[in-house]
Design a protein around this motif. Sequence first.
Motif, PDB file in Angstrom:
ATOM      1  N   VAL A  50       0.854  -1.185   0.000  1.00  0.00           N
ATOM      2  CA  VAL A  50       0.000   0.000   0.000  1.00  0.00           C
ATOM      3  C   VAL A  50       0.891   1.237   0.000  1.00  0.00           C
ATOM      4  O   VAL A  50       1.777   1.370   0.856  1.00  0.00           O
ATOM      5  CB  VAL A  50      -0.935   0.031   1.227  1.00  0.00           C
ATOM      6  CG1 VAL A  50      -1.809   1.288   1.197  1.00  0.00           C
ATOM      7  CG2 VAL A  50      -1.809  -1.213   1.286  1.00  0.00           C
ATOM      8  N   THR A  51       0.652   2.137  -0.946  1.00  0.00           N
ATOM      9  CA  THR A  51       1.353   3.412  -0.982  1.00  0.00           C
ATOM     10  C   THR A  51       0.468   4.452  -0.307  1.00  0.00           C
ATOM     11  O   THR A  51      -0.658   4.702  -0.764  1.00  0.00           O
ATOM     12  CB  THR A  51       1.670   3.834  -2.424  1.00  0.00           C
ATOM     13  OG1 THR A  51       2.443   2.800  -3.053  1.00  0.00           O
ATOM     14  CG2 THR A  51       2.451   5.133  -2.451  1.00  0.00           C
ATOM     15  N   ALA A  52       0.958   5.041   0.781  1.00  0.00           N
ATOM     16  CA  ALA A  52       0.108   5.924   1.581  1.00  0.00           C
ATOM     17  C   ALA A  52       0.935   6.968   2.317  1.00  0.00           C
ATOM     18  O   ALA A  52       2.137   6.802   2.538  1.00  0.00           O
ATOM     19  CB  ALA A  52      -0.704   5.105   2.584  1.00  0.00           C
ATOM     20  N   LYS A  53       0.241   8.046   2.707  1.00  0.00           N
ATOM     21  CA  LYS A  53       0.849   9.121   3.500  1.00  0.00           C
ATOM     22  C   LYS A  53       0.022   9.321   4.766  1.00  0.00           C
ATOM     23  O   LYS A  53      -1.188   9.556   4.693  1.00  0.00           O
ATOM     24  CB  LYS A  53       0.905  10.415   2.695  1.00  0.00           C
ATOM     25  CG  LYS A  53       1.414  11.624   3.479  1.00  0.00           C
ATOM     26  CD  LYS A  53       1.524  12.865   2.604  1.00  0.00           C
ATOM     27  CE  LYS A  53       0.193  13.331   2.063  1.00  0.00           C
ATOM     28  NZ  LYS A  53       0.316  14.619   1.332  1.00  0.00           N
ATOM     29  N   ILE A  54       0.672   9.244   5.922  1.00  0.00           N
ATOM     30  CA  ILE A  54       0.018   9.466   7.213  1.00  0.00           C
ATOM     31  C   ILE A  54       0.388  10.857   7.706  1.00  0.00           C
ATOM     32  O   ILE A  54       1.565  11.233   7.722  1.00  0.00           O
ATOM     33  CB  ILE A  54       0.453   8.404   8.238  1.00  0.00           C
ATOM     34  CG1 ILE A  54      -0.156   7.034   7.860  1.00  0.00           C
ATOM     35  CG2 ILE A  54       0.061   8.805   9.648  1.00  0.00           C
ATOM     36  CD1 ILE A  54       0.282   5.908   8.768  1.00  0.00           C
ATOM     37  N   GLU A  55      -0.629  11.622   8.103  1.00  0.00           N
ATOM     38  CA  GLU A  55      -0.394  12.956   8.643  1.00  0.00           C
ATOM     39  C   GLU A  55      -0.951  13.037  10.059  1.00  0.00           C
ATOM     40  O   GLU A  55      -2.068  12.566  10.327  1.00  0.00           O
ATOM     41  CB  GLU A  55      -1.022  14.012   7.744  1.00  0.00           C
ATOM     42  CG  GLU A  55      -0.369  14.062   6.359  1.00  0.00           C
ATOM     43  CD  GLU A  55      -0.959  15.119   5.447  1.00  0.00           C
ATOM     44  OE1 GLU A  55      -0.341  16.184   5.294  1.00  0.00           O
ATOM     45  OE2 GLU A  55      -2.057  14.864   4.906  1.00  0.00           O
ATOM     46  N   GLY A  56      -0.174  13.632  10.966  1.00  0.00           N
ATOM     47  CA  GLY A  56      -0.553  13.718  12.365  1.00  0.00           C
ATOM     48  C   GLY A  56       0.203  12.701  13.192  1.00  0.00           C
ATOM     49  O   GLY A  56       0.609  11.646  12.695  1.00  0.00           O
ATOM     50  N   ASN A  57       0.406  13.027  14.467  1.00  0.00           N
ATOM     51  CA  ASN A  57       1.207  12.172  15.347  1.00  0.00           C
ATOM     52  C   ASN A  57       0.383  11.279  16.264  1.00  0.00           C
ATOM     53  O   ASN A  57       0.933  10.380  16.905  1.00  0.00           O
ATOM     54  CB  ASN A  57       2.133  13.040  16.203  1.00  0.00           C
ATOM     55  CG  ASN A  57       3.193  13.746  15.370  1.00  0.00           C
ATOM     56  OD1 ASN A  57       3.628  13.223  14.346  1.00  0.00           O
ATOM     57  ND2 ASN A  57       3.589  14.933  15.806  1.00  0.00           N
ATOM     58  N   LEU A 161      -8.397   3.121   7.356  1.00  0.00           N
ATOM     59  CA  LEU A 161      -9.308   3.875   8.215  1.00  0.00           C
ATOM     60  C   LEU A 161      -8.613   5.039   8.886  1.00  0.00           C
ATOM     61  O   LEU A 161      -7.386   5.105   8.967  1.00  0.00           O
ATOM     62  CB  LEU A 161      -9.945   2.959   9.261  1.00  0.00           C
ATOM     63  CG  LEU A 161      -9.034   2.272  10.284  1.00  0.00           C
ATOM     64  CD1 LEU A 161      -8.773   3.154  11.495  1.00  0.00           C
ATOM     65  CD2 LEU A 161      -9.658   0.953  10.740  1.00  0.00           C
ATOM     66  N   ASN A 162      -9.443   5.968   9.367  1.00  0.00           N
ATOM     67  CA  ASN A 162      -8.964   7.057  10.207  1.00  0.00           C
ATOM     68  C   ASN A 162     -10.060   7.354  11.220  1.00  0.00           C
ATOM     69  O   ASN A 162     -11.245   7.366  10.868  1.00  0.00           O
ATOM     70  CB  ASN A 162      -8.668   8.307   9.374  1.00  0.00           C
ATOM     71  CG  ASN A 162      -7.985   9.394  10.191  1.00  0.00           C
ATOM     72  OD1 ASN A 162      -6.792   9.325  10.421  1.00  0.00           O
ATOM     73  ND2 ASN A 162      -8.740  10.395  10.641  1.00  0.00           N
ATOM     74  N   ASN A 163      -9.698   7.555  12.477  1.00  0.00           N
ATOM     75  CA  ASN A 163     -10.718   7.819  13.495  1.00  0.00           C
ATOM     76  C   ASN A 163     -10.285   8.916  14.475  1.00  0.00           C
ATOM     77  O   ASN A 163     -10.553   8.843  15.669  1.00  0.00           O
ATOM     78  CB  ASN A 163     -11.079   6.536  14.257  1.00  0.00           C
ATOM     79  CG  ASN A 163      -9.876   5.865  14.888  1.00  0.00           C
ATOM     80  OD1 ASN A 163      -8.834   6.497  15.087  1.00  0.00           O
ATOM     81  ND2 ASN A 163     -10.013   4.585  15.203  1.00  0.00           N
ATOM     82  N   SER A 168      -4.916  12.158   9.429  1.00  0.00           N
ATOM     83  CA  SER A 168      -5.480  11.722   8.147  1.00  0.00           C
ATOM     84  C   SER A 168      -4.536  10.721   7.510  1.00  0.00           C
ATOM     85  O   SER A 168      -3.367  10.595   7.892  1.00  0.00           O
ATOM     86  CB  SER A 168      -5.695  12.912   7.201  1.00  0.00           C
ATOM     87  OG  SER A 168      -4.448  13.450   6.780  1.00  0.00           O
ATOM     88  N   ILE A 169      -5.053   9.992   6.527  1.00  0.00           N
ATOM     89  CA  ILE A 169      -4.226   9.083   5.738  1.00  0.00           C
ATOM     90  C   ILE A 169      -4.686   9.172   4.289  1.00  0.00           C
ATOM     91  O   ILE A 169      -5.887   9.138   3.999  1.00  0.00           O
ATOM     92  CB  ILE A 169      -4.291   7.632   6.267  1.00  0.00           C
ATOM     93  CG1 ILE A 169      -3.408   6.704   5.421  1.00  0.00           C
ATOM     94  CG2 ILE A 169      -5.718   7.119   6.356  1.00  0.00           C
ATOM     95  CD1 ILE A 169      -3.217   5.312   6.027  1.00  0.00           C
ATOM     96  N   THR A 170      -3.735   9.337   3.379  1.00  0.00           N
ATOM     97  CA  THR A 170      -4.011   9.434   1.951  1.00  0.00           C
ATOM     98  C   THR A 170      -3.398   8.223   1.256  1.00  0.00           C
ATOM     99  O   THR A 170      -2.229   7.904   1.473  1.00  0.00           O
ATOM    100  CB  THR A 170      -3.422  10.731   1.361  1.00  0.00           C
ATOM    101  OG1 THR A 170      -3.952  11.853   2.067  1.00  0.00           O
ATOM    102  CG2 THR A 170      -3.765  10.860  -0.119  1.00  0.00           C
ATOM    103  N   VAL A 171      -4.195   7.560   0.409  1.00  0.00           N
ATOM    104  CA  VAL A 171      -3.763   6.325  -0.260  1.00  0.00           C
ATOM    105  C   VAL A 171      -3.801   6.526  -1.771  1.00  0.00           C
ATOM    106  O   VAL A 171      -4.760   7.078  -2.308  1.00  0.00           O
ATOM    107  CB  VAL A 171      -4.669   5.138   0.132  1.00  0.00           C
ATOM    108  CG1 VAL A 171      -4.167   3.845  -0.497  1.00  0.00           C
ATOM    109  CG2 VAL A 171      -4.744   5.000   1.642  1.00  0.00           C
ATOM    110  N   SER A 172      -2.749   6.061  -2.451  1.00  0.00           N
ATOM    111  CA  SER A 172      -2.703   6.199  -3.910  1.00  0.00           C
ATOM    112  C   SER A 172      -2.664   4.865  -4.642  1.00  0.00           C
ATOM    113  O   SER A 172      -2.993   4.805  -5.828  1.00  0.00           O
ATOM    114  CB  SER A 172      -1.492   7.036  -4.322  1.00  0.00           C
ATOM    115  OG  SER A 172      -0.281   6.392  -3.961  1.00  0.00           O
TER     116      SER A 172
END
Length: 280
Positions: A50-57, A161-163, A168-172
Amino acid sequence: MSFDSGFGALGNVWNIAAPKNGEVKLSGSSSMMEWATGKSAGHGYGTYTVTAKIEGNEPGPAIVLWPGDNKWPGQEIDMVENAHDGSGQQYGTVHWNNGGKDAFKTEMFEGVKGGVFHQYQLVWEPGKMTFKVDGKDMGSITSHVPVDYAHGGMNNTIGVLNNNPDTSITVSHIDFKPLGSSTPAPTPDPTPEAAPAPAPSTGSGSSSGGGSSSGGAVDWHSIAAQVTANYQATGKWELPSTSAAPAPAPSAPSHDGPVDWHALAAQATANFEATGHWFI
């Protein structure tokens, strides 16, 4: 699987905007997942990418392999999630049902930072789960590894998912390859069969230029190498020969561009059928 035209196989979608520019962004409370309809749903042993970007700690975003029977606690596998201490450190987890209670084992992803795209990968094989990020091995888990459906256990469905309102998480891109599969090798060009050799004679019978024997399949790679070498030495696109008559003027493509070996092969075959000589 890309997201250029919808959510693809991840049809169980909740609270997510339509994909934009081939990417799906999950924020707030949102999720997308393959439908978990039973033990055979989803996928088993293999490589998940999965290619993804996670934002936030903070904890909230995750790439999840959810139990095919949709029961929890169970064999949930988290390809990545954020640590609960607010540090933003990422890790992978294998969960299992421990007498009705959730139990788990983790592998920390050292040196992996959020805010940029990474390629997260999980290799699930009998008795072993291996986590990778951007091709680098992040660790393996060898206890409480589930068995897939094909081997008497259960599969898992792919989900994201994000809760948390602050993450946030962005998936490409999402990909799965079953265990033992690989990228198919390029299909080789068909090898034309040579016409039967003419009867031997005292004149210039078959070419002695080192090409393939006329009694079997033509080795076009060998012919190509000889033609190229002869061109570099003489400026002529032809097979060198010590016994055949001089080849006619070449009709091969100009050497200013790439050589079309299919065209050369067709010409060589036609000339052999007409004259009994392999030349271009």
